[in-house]
Design a protein around this motif. Structure first.
Motif, PDB file in Angstrom:
ATOM      1  N   TYR A  54      63.353  63.529  60.172  1.00  0.00           N
ATOM      2  CA  TYR A  54      64.625  62.808  60.149  1.00  0.00           C
ATOM      3  C   TYR A  54      65.186  62.783  61.559  1.00  0.00           C
ATOM      4  CZ  TYR A  54      69.453  61.558  59.304  1.00  0.00           C
ATOM      5  OH  TYR A  54      70.678  60.937  59.348  1.00  0.00           O
ATOM      6  N   VAL A  55      65.592  61.588  62.019  1.00  0.00           N
ATOM      7  CA  VAL A  55      66.112  61.406  63.379  1.00  0.00           C
ATOM      8  C   VAL A  55      67.619  61.225  63.279  1.00  0.00           C
ATOM      9  CG1 VAL A  55      65.916  60.085  65.519  1.00  0.00           C
ATOM     10  CG2 VAL A  55      63.933  60.267  63.982  1.00  0.00           C
ATOM     11  N   PRO A  56      68.394  62.289  63.489  1.00  0.00           N
ATOM     12  CA  PRO A  56      69.848  62.187  63.315  1.00  0.00           C
ATOM     13  C   PRO A  56      70.502  61.144  64.213  1.00  0.00           C
ATOM     14  CG  PRO A  56      69.160  64.498  63.462  1.00  0.00           C
ATOM     15  CD  PRO A  56      67.977  63.658  63.836  1.00  0.00           C
ATOM     16  N   ALA A  57      69.997  60.980  65.438  1.00  0.00           N
ATOM     17  CA  ALA A  57      70.647  60.075  66.391  1.00  0.00           C
ATOM     18  C   ALA A  57      70.664  58.635  65.906  1.00  0.00           C
ATOM     19  CB  ALA A  57      69.939  60.172  67.740  1.00  0.00           C
ATOM     20  N   THR A  58      69.649  58.243  65.131  1.00  0.00           N
ATOM     21  CA  THR A  58      69.551  56.851  64.685  1.00  0.00           C
ATOM     22  C   THR A  58      69.597  56.705  63.162  1.00  0.00           C
ATOM     23  OG1 THR A  58      67.132  56.988  64.714  1.00  0.00           O
ATOM     24  CG2 THR A  58      68.216  56.208  66.727  1.00  0.00           C
ATOM     25  N   ASP A  59      69.689  57.846  62.451  1.00  0.00           N
ATOM     26  CA  ASP A  59      69.650  57.844  60.987  1.00  0.00           C
ATOM     27  C   ASP A  59      68.387  57.139  60.486  1.00  0.00           C
ATOM     28  OD1 ASP A  59      70.503  58.383  58.362  1.00  0.00           O
ATOM     29  OD2 ASP A  59      71.447  56.400  58.188  1.00  0.00           O
ATOM     30  N   GLN A  60      67.268  57.438  61.132  1.00  0.00           N
ATOM     31  CA  GLN A  60      65.980  56.875  60.732  1.00  0.00           C
ATOM     32  C   GLN A  60      65.033  57.989  60.304  1.00  0.00           C
ATOM     33  OE1 GLN A  60      65.288  54.705  64.527  1.00  0.00           O
ATOM     34  NE2 GLN A  60      64.896  52.918  63.235  1.00  0.00           N
ATOM     35  N   ILE A  61      63.952  57.588  59.656  1.00  0.00           N
ATOM     36  CA  ILE A  61      62.881  58.509  59.284  1.00  0.00           C
ATOM     37  C   ILE A  61      61.665  58.162  60.138  1.00  0.00           C
ATOM     38  CG2 ILE A  61      61.374  59.329  57.436  1.00  0.00           C
ATOM     39  CD1 ILE A  61      63.620  58.411  55.487  1.00  0.00           C
ATOM     40  N   ALA A  62      61.182  59.139  60.882  1.00  0.00           N
ATOM     41  CA  ALA A  62      59.978  58.943  61.689  1.00  0.00           C
ATOM     42  C   ALA A  62      58.757  59.233  60.830  1.00  0.00           C
ATOM     43  CB  ALA A  62      60.000  59.856  62.910  1.00  0.00           C
ATOM     44  N   LEU A  63      57.774  58.355  60.892  1.00  0.00           N
ATOM     45  CA  LEU A  63      56.547  58.469  60.105  1.00  0.00           C
ATOM     46  C   LEU A  63      55.424  58.918  61.039  1.00  0.00           C
ATOM     47  CD1 LEU A  63      56.954  55.094  58.173  1.00  0.00           C
ATOM     48  CD2 LEU A  63      57.734  57.358  57.468  1.00  0.00           C
ATOM     49  N   LEU A  64      54.786  60.026  60.700  1.00  0.00           N
ATOM     50  CA  LEU A  64      53.786  60.631  61.583  1.00  0.00           C
ATOM     51  C   LEU A  64      52.454  60.786  60.865  1.00  0.00           C
ATOM     52  CD1 LEU A  64      56.016  63.592  62.876  1.00  0.00           C
ATOM     53  CD2 LEU A  64      55.882  61.288  63.822  1.00  0.00           C
ATOM     54  N   ASP A  65      51.389  60.853  61.629  1.00  0.00           N
ATOM     55  CA  ASP A  65      50.047  61.212  61.162  1.00  0.00           C
ATOM     56  C   ASP A  65      49.467  60.186  60.195  1.00  0.00           C
ATOM     57  OD1 ASP A  65      47.668  62.373  60.397  1.00  0.00           O
ATOM     58  OD2 ASP A  65      48.502  64.388  60.270  1.00  0.00           O
ATOM     59  N   PHE A  66      48.611  59.321  60.733  1.00  0.00           N
ATOM     60  CA  PHE A  66      48.012  58.248  59.942  1.00  0.00           C
ATOM     61  C   PHE A  66      46.501  58.434  59.777  1.00  0.00           C
ATOM     62  CE2 PHE A  66      52.065  56.774  61.266  1.00  0.00           C
ATOM     63  CZ  PHE A  66      52.527  56.006  60.206  1.00  0.00           C
TER      64      PHE A  66
END
Length: 453
Positions: free
Chosen positions: A299-311
């Motif tokens: 969770y990225v508090p600065a932008t209120d986004q969810i970062a998606l990792l590891d594909f």
């Protein structure tokens, strides 16, 4: 560049005989922990008895998991899958120790890390970076991740593969097949070879960083400008066969939102966004990131986004299978048991001539599993015991040996992803309006995005 600190890492065993020795030691610990009584229970279950409840000692289990964590690779990945199934196979204490495999792997010692960096970037590899953090920020079954900054100011996450892991996958899976046979980890009448073969293919995909980079870029194209998510970009000039260079994204682990610092509406919104993404992956993207590890989301508090990792575990799904899952989901939502049965046969959950009592029980289980999709008021995962109910019903059916077919092995990874998404919603104690998502995503999926020029 930061200076290396004293490492407590353990070298990855890369030679086949060395890995076989380690697996043999792990097997010895497991057998010693099970004891004569446990082996008798396994033999009884093979003859049609109830599934064994293995009374492993905590100490023997810890030795077993420590050995797998040192080996990394396929054996650790399969150990992680074993650890997901702790409620009835293992005692609660043992299940708790097994769960550690989902959260840790031993990092490489600095000497081995330096060998990899020199092999991939050359002896003067450090000249590429202004800063390189030698302590990994994450370590898993295939590799570990280091934070770095290039001379031109790019902040990167470098995913560095453990040496020898790719070459060890085939022998690891073969050895695990023997281990599964020895300890009766498949029910009577079920051939686990196709599932092990699918696991072998999946692990080779996870160890193919070029394929992961391509999957990540395909996924970025699907997500597009969705304001809810951020997907790291690939830096091809610093990516090699054994290193994947990506944007570094700062955030907090997604399950931390379950803590007291976040309110109910925040948890609901986060779980809803991820559940919507899970449905879109299957029914719109046809490209599913099948690893449900909570650590793959920030969770990225600065932008209120969810970062998606590891594909690495990204899996393309054939259109025919997507169509059958769509029919299955809609039949379950509409209480259409005839449609549910037809789709179940097409997918392989049951055969045309399977015994009627077991068929009806399977249809009941599928309708139970779709319970969250039918709740138009928003399904409260925090108050639900659907996992316990579905687990016990599914285990009994799986162990019955009554079904003449098994689903295609690649469905195993789809089940894992959906179960992981449900488990995360439960971890966040979230309420999610899945019924509304069914209308938008399953009944009326969006068209594919335009191909990159």
């Amino acid at each position: 560049m930061s200076q290396p600190s004293k490492s407590s890492g353990v070298a990855v065993p890369s030679r086949r005989l060395s890995r076989l020795w380690h697996l043999g030691r792990a097997t010895t610990d497991l057998a010693a922990g099970i004891g004569v009584k446990g082996m008798f229970e396994i033999a009884r279950s093979r003859s049609g008895g109830a599934p064994p409840r293995l009374q492993l000692s905590v100490e023997h289990t810890r030795r077993f998991t420590d050995r797998l964590a040192r080996m990394r690779g396929a054996v650790m990945k399969m150990g992680q899958l074993m650890s997901m199934d702790g409620s009835d196979v293992f005692t609660p204490e043992v299940a708790e120790v097994m769960s550690a495999l989902r959260e840790r792997a031993e990092p490489m010692p600095l000497s081995q890390l330096n060998q990899v960096l020199e092999r991939e970037y050359g002896s003067d590899w450090n000249k590429r970076f202004r800063r390189f953090e030698f302590t990994p920020i994450a370590a898993a079954s295939i590799g570990q991740v280091h934070r770095a900054e290039t001379r031109d100011g790019r902040r990167l996450a470098l995913k560095i593969q453990f040496p020898g892991v790719r070459d060890s996958i085939d022998s690891d899976i073969a050895n695990l097949g023997m281990l599964g046979q020895t300890f009766g980890m498949a029910p009577k009448g079920i051939d686990i070879k196709p599932f092990l073969e699918e696991a072998r293919r999946q692990l080779h995909r996870e160890a193919d960083y070029a394929a992961e980079a391509a999957a990540l870029e395909d996924y970025r194209r699907w997500v597009g400008d969705d304001p809810d998510f951020v997907v790291p970009g690939v830096h091809h000039d610093l990516s090699t066969e054994n290193i994947l260079a990506m944007d570094f994204i700062e955030g907090v682990p997604i399950d931390r939102l379950a803590g007291p610092d976040y309110r109910r509406e925040h948890r609901d919104r986060t779980a809803s966004r991820l559940m919507r993404l899970t449905l879109r992956e299957l029914f719109e993207f046809g490209l599913v990131q099948t690893d449900p590890n909570f650590g793959n989301y920030l969770y990225v508090p600065a932008t209120d986004q969810i970062a998606l990792l590891d594909f690495g575990a990204t899996h393309a799904v054939e259109p025919e299978l997507i169509a059958e899952f769509r029919r299955l989901a809609l039949a379950a939502v509409n209480d259409d048991r005839d449609g549910l049965r037809a789709s179940s046969i097409a997918i392989g959950y049951m055969g045309e001539n399977d015994p009627s009592p077991q068929v009806e029980a399977m249809l009941d289980l599928l309708q139970l599993s779709a319970e969250p999709l039918r709740d138009s008021s928003g399904y409260d995962f925090g108050a639900s015991n659907i996992f316990e109910r579905a687990y016990h019903q599914g285990r009994d059916l799986f162990q019955s040996g009554a079904f003449s077919t098994t689903p295609a092995p690649d469905t195993m990874f789809l089940h894992r992803k959906f179960m992981g998404s449900f488990m995360l919603s439960r971890r966040l104690r979230a309420r999610v309006d899945l019924a509304a998502m069914v209308e938008v995503i399953i009944r009326s999926p969006r068209p594919a995005p335009a191909a990159a020029s």
